[in-house]
Design a protein around this motif. Structure first.
Motif, PDB file in Angstrom:
ATOM      1  N   GLN A  82       0.831  -1.206   0.000  1.00 63.54           N
ATOM      2  CA  GLN A  82       0.000   0.000   0.000  1.00 63.54           C
ATOM      3  C   GLN A  82       0.866   1.256   0.000  1.00 63.54           C
ATOM      4  O   GLN A  82       0.561   2.220  -0.696  1.00 63.54           O
ATOM      5  N   LEU A  83       1.938   1.234   0.788  1.00 66.58           N
ATOM      6  CA  LEU A  83       2.850   2.377   0.827  1.00 66.58           C
ATOM      7  C   LEU A  83       3.433   2.628  -0.564  1.00 66.58           C
ATOM      8  O   LEU A  83       3.535   3.773  -1.001  1.00 66.58           O
ATOM      9  N   SER A  84       3.779   1.561  -1.253  1.00 70.94           N
ATOM     10  CA  SER A  84       4.341   1.714  -2.602  1.00 70.94           C
ATOM     11  C   SER A  84       3.319   2.309  -3.570  1.00 70.94           C
ATOM     12  O   SER A  84       3.691   2.884  -4.587  1.00 70.94           O
ATOM     13  N   LEU A  85       2.036   2.186  -3.235  1.00 70.61           N
ATOM     14  CA  LEU A  85       0.971   2.765  -4.063  1.00 70.61           C
ATOM     15  C   LEU A  85       0.616   4.185  -3.627  1.00 70.61           C
ATOM     16  O   LEU A  85      -0.322   4.773  -4.154  1.00 70.61           O
ATOM     17  N   GLY A  86       1.363   4.702  -2.631  1.00 66.52           N
ATOM     18  CA  GLY A  86       1.135   6.082  -2.204  1.00 66.52           C
ATOM     19  C   GLY A  86       0.202   6.238  -1.011  1.00 66.52           C
ATOM     20  O   GLY A  86      -0.188   7.355  -0.674  1.00 66.52           O
ATOM     21  N   ILE A  87      -0.162   5.149  -0.359  1.00 61.62           N
ATOM     22  CA  ILE A  87      -1.057   5.214   0.806  1.00 61.62           C
ATOM     23  C   ILE A  87      -0.194   5.307   2.069  1.00 61.62           C
ATOM     24  O   ILE A  87       0.221   4.296   2.639  1.00 61.62           O
ATOM     25  N   ASP A  88       0.091   6.542   2.484  1.00 60.75           N
ATOM     26  CA  ASP A  88       0.997   6.776   3.614  1.00 60.75           C
ATOM     27  C   ASP A  88       0.465   6.260   4.945  1.00 60.75           C
ATOM     28  O   ASP A  88       1.243   5.959   5.850  1.00 60.75           O
ATOM     29  N   SER A  89      -0.843   6.134   5.084  1.00 67.22           N
ATOM     30  CA  SER A  89      -1.406   5.638   6.350  1.00 67.22           C
ATOM     31  C   SER A  89      -0.959   4.202   6.620  1.00 67.22           C
ATOM     32  O   SER A  89      -0.911   3.774   7.775  1.00 67.22           O
ATOM     33  N   ALA A  90      -0.597   3.457   5.581  1.00 69.44           N
ATOM     34  CA  ALA A  90      -0.092   2.092   5.765  1.00 69.44           C
ATOM     35  C   ALA A  90       1.228   2.130   6.531  1.00 69.44           C
ATOM     36  O   ALA A  90       1.490   1.267   7.384  1.00 69.44           O
ATOM     37  N   PHE A  91       2.051   3.130   6.254  1.00 72.52           N
ATOM     38  CA  PHE A  91       3.326   3.283   6.959  1.00 72.52           C
ATOM     39  C   PHE A  91       3.075   3.582   8.443  1.00 72.52           C
ATOM     40  O   PHE A  91       3.764   3.049   9.305  1.00 72.52           O
ATOM     41  N   ASP A  92       2.080   4.421   8.724  1.00 71.25           N
ATOM     42  CA  ASP A  92       1.748   4.745  10.113  1.00 71.25           C
ATOM     43  C   ASP A  92       1.424   3.487  10.913  1.00 71.25           C
ATOM     44  O   ASP A  92       1.807   3.365  12.080  1.00 71.25           O
ATOM     45  N   ILE A  93       0.747   2.553  10.276  1.00 72.18           N
ATOM     46  CA  ILE A  93       0.385   1.298  10.949  1.00 72.18           C
ATOM     47  C   ILE A  93       1.642   0.495  11.278  1.00 72.18           C
ATOM     48  O   ILE A  93       1.770  -0.059  12.375  1.00 72.18           O
ATOM     49  N   LEU A  94       2.590   0.451  10.341  1.00 71.65           N
ATOM     50  CA  LEU A  94       3.848  -0.268  10.590  1.00 71.65           C
ATOM     51  C   LEU A  94       4.631   0.371  11.728  1.00 71.65           C
ATOM     52  O   LEU A  94       5.184  -0.329  12.584  1.00 71.65           O
ATOM     53  N   VAL A  95       4.678   1.695  11.747  1.00 74.16           N
ATOM     54  CA  VAL A  95       5.379   2.392  12.829  1.00 74.16           C
ATOM     55  C   VAL A  95       4.697   2.084  14.165  1.00 74.16           C
ATOM     56  O   VAL A  95       5.365   1.767  15.151  1.00 74.16           O
ATOM     57  N   PHE A  96       3.384   2.162  14.193  1.00 73.42           N
ATOM     58  CA  PHE A  96       2.642   1.881  15.420  1.00 73.42           C
ATOM     59  C   PHE A  96       2.893   0.448  15.889  1.00 73.42           C
ATOM     60  O   PHE A  96       3.100   0.199  17.073  1.00 73.42           O
ATOM     61  N   ARG A  97       2.920  -0.471  14.963  1.00 70.98           N
ATOM     62  CA  ARG A  97       3.087  -1.891  15.275  1.00 70.98           C
ATOM     63  C   ARG A  97       4.493  -2.216  15.781  1.00 70.98           C
ATOM     64  O   ARG A  97       4.670  -3.036  16.668  1.00 70.98           O
ATOM     65  N   TYR A  98       5.521  -1.564  15.211  1.00 65.59           N
ATOM     66  CA  TYR A  98       6.892  -2.000  15.473  1.00 65.59           C
ATOM     67  C   TYR A  98       7.784  -1.016  16.214  1.00 65.59           C
ATOM     68  O   TYR A  98       8.916  -1.367  16.538  1.00 65.59           O
ATOM     69  N   HIS A  99       7.322   0.177  16.498  1.00 67.07           N
ATOM     70  CA  HIS A  99       8.208   1.149  17.154  1.00 67.07           C
ATOM     71  C   HIS A  99       8.725   0.612  18.487  1.00 67.07           C
ATOM     72  O   HIS A  99       9.931   0.615  18.744  1.00 67.07           O
ATOM     73  N   LYS A 100       7.838   0.165  19.334  1.00 68.00           N
ATOM     74  CA  LYS A 100       8.238  -0.264  20.674  1.00 68.00           C
ATOM     75  C   LYS A 100       9.180  -1.480  20.640  1.00 68.00           C
ATOM     76  O   LYS A 100      10.241  -1.444  21.275  1.00 68.00           O
ATOM     77  N   PRO A 101       8.847  -2.564  19.929  1.00 64.21           N
ATOM     78  CA  PRO A 101       9.797  -3.691  19.916  1.00 64.21           C
ATOM     79  C   PRO A 101      11.131  -3.349  19.252  1.00 64.21           C
ATOM     80  O   PRO A 101      12.177  -3.807  19.702  1.00 64.21           O
ATOM     81  N   LEU A 102      11.087  -2.534  18.212  1.00 69.16           N
ATOM     82  CA  LEU A 102      12.332  -2.149  17.547  1.00 69.16           C
ATOM     83  C   LEU A 102      13.189  -1.283  18.463  1.00 69.16           C
ATOM     84  O   LEU A 102      14.401  -1.483  18.566  1.00 69.16           O
ATOM     85  N   PHE A 103      12.560  -0.352  19.169  1.00 70.40           N
ATOM     86  CA  PHE A 103      13.296   0.483  20.117  1.00 70.40           C
ATOM     87  C   PHE A 103      13.931  -0.397  21.201  1.00 70.40           C
ATOM     88  O   PHE A 103      15.091  -0.212  21.559  1.00 70.40           O
ATOM     89  N   GLY A 104      13.164  -1.360  21.726  1.00 71.31           N
ATOM     90  CA  GLY A 104      13.697  -2.256  22.760  1.00 71.31           C
ATOM     91  C   GLY A 104      14.918  -3.011  22.274  1.00 71.31           C
ATOM     92  O   GLY A 104      15.914  -3.136  22.991  1.00 71.31           O
TER      93      GLY A 104
END
Length: 183
Positions: free
Chosen positions: A9-31
């Motif tokens: 979806q991000l590759s199709l220009g739907i930036d909200s898809a990226f927001d979902i990935l950030v929300f999903r992975y920010h905390k575990p990636l930061f840890g």
């Protein structure tokens, strides 16, 4: 939806898809990054850099076969880049020292055992420490770790086995020191 579908979806220009990935992975990636670098500010910078690269690749139309190992590979490589640059370490230490003056220290929210385990893990080489963090703290499968670190599954298995063996030795030595100190 799967992570790879969000990248599509991000590759199709739907930036909200990226927001979902950030929300999903920010905390575990930061840890994960924090455990490797032991510096909150630096870990946050590396996480932001990782997500920026993910966003840029998505905008270019890249969709990884497996998102999670690919994301950890980007973050791990950013940590390796940091370790290769001795000047950047000095900059972050200076920033951290400057920030720390006059601030009240954080209350450690982990149990003593958890801190003891992390301190013990930190005595391992980066190669062993990285595979153990990815396996036991990020719950990645061997195949995902192999993809994230760009090594074979057999190398992952070997590093985990050797890392656990060394960790066991470290923990036993620490227990003996503690018993002598209390007796």
């Amino acid at each position: 939806m799967q992570d790879e579908e969000y990248m599509q979806q991000l590759s199709l220009g739907i930036d909200s898809a990226f927001d979902i990935l950030v929300f999903r992975y920010h905390k575990p990636l930061f840890g994960y990054v924090y455990r490797l670098l032991h510096d909150e500010k630096l870990a946050e910078d590396i996480v932001q850099e990782t997500f920026l690269k993910i966003y840029q690749q998505g905008k270019k139309g890249f969709v990884p076969d497996q998102f999670k190992p690919w994301m950890y590979k980007i973050a791990t490589n950013a940590c390796k880049d940091y370790w290769r640059k001795p000047m950047s370490r000095l900059e972050y230490i200076t920033d951290k020292d400057m920030e720390g003056t006059g601030q009240i220290h954080h209350i450690i929210d982990h149990q003593i055992e958890r801190q003891w385990m992390v301190e013990s893990l930190n005595q391992l080489s980066v190669d062993y420490r990285t595979v153990l963090y990815l396996r036991f703290y990020q719950d990645l499968k061997y195949s995902e770790i192999a993809l994230a670190l760009d090594i074979s599954i057999n190398t992952v298995k070997t590093r985990i086995a050797r890392g656990l063996k060394q960790l066991k030795t470290i923990l036993r030595a620490d227990e003996r020191k503690g018993a002598k100190g209390n007796g």
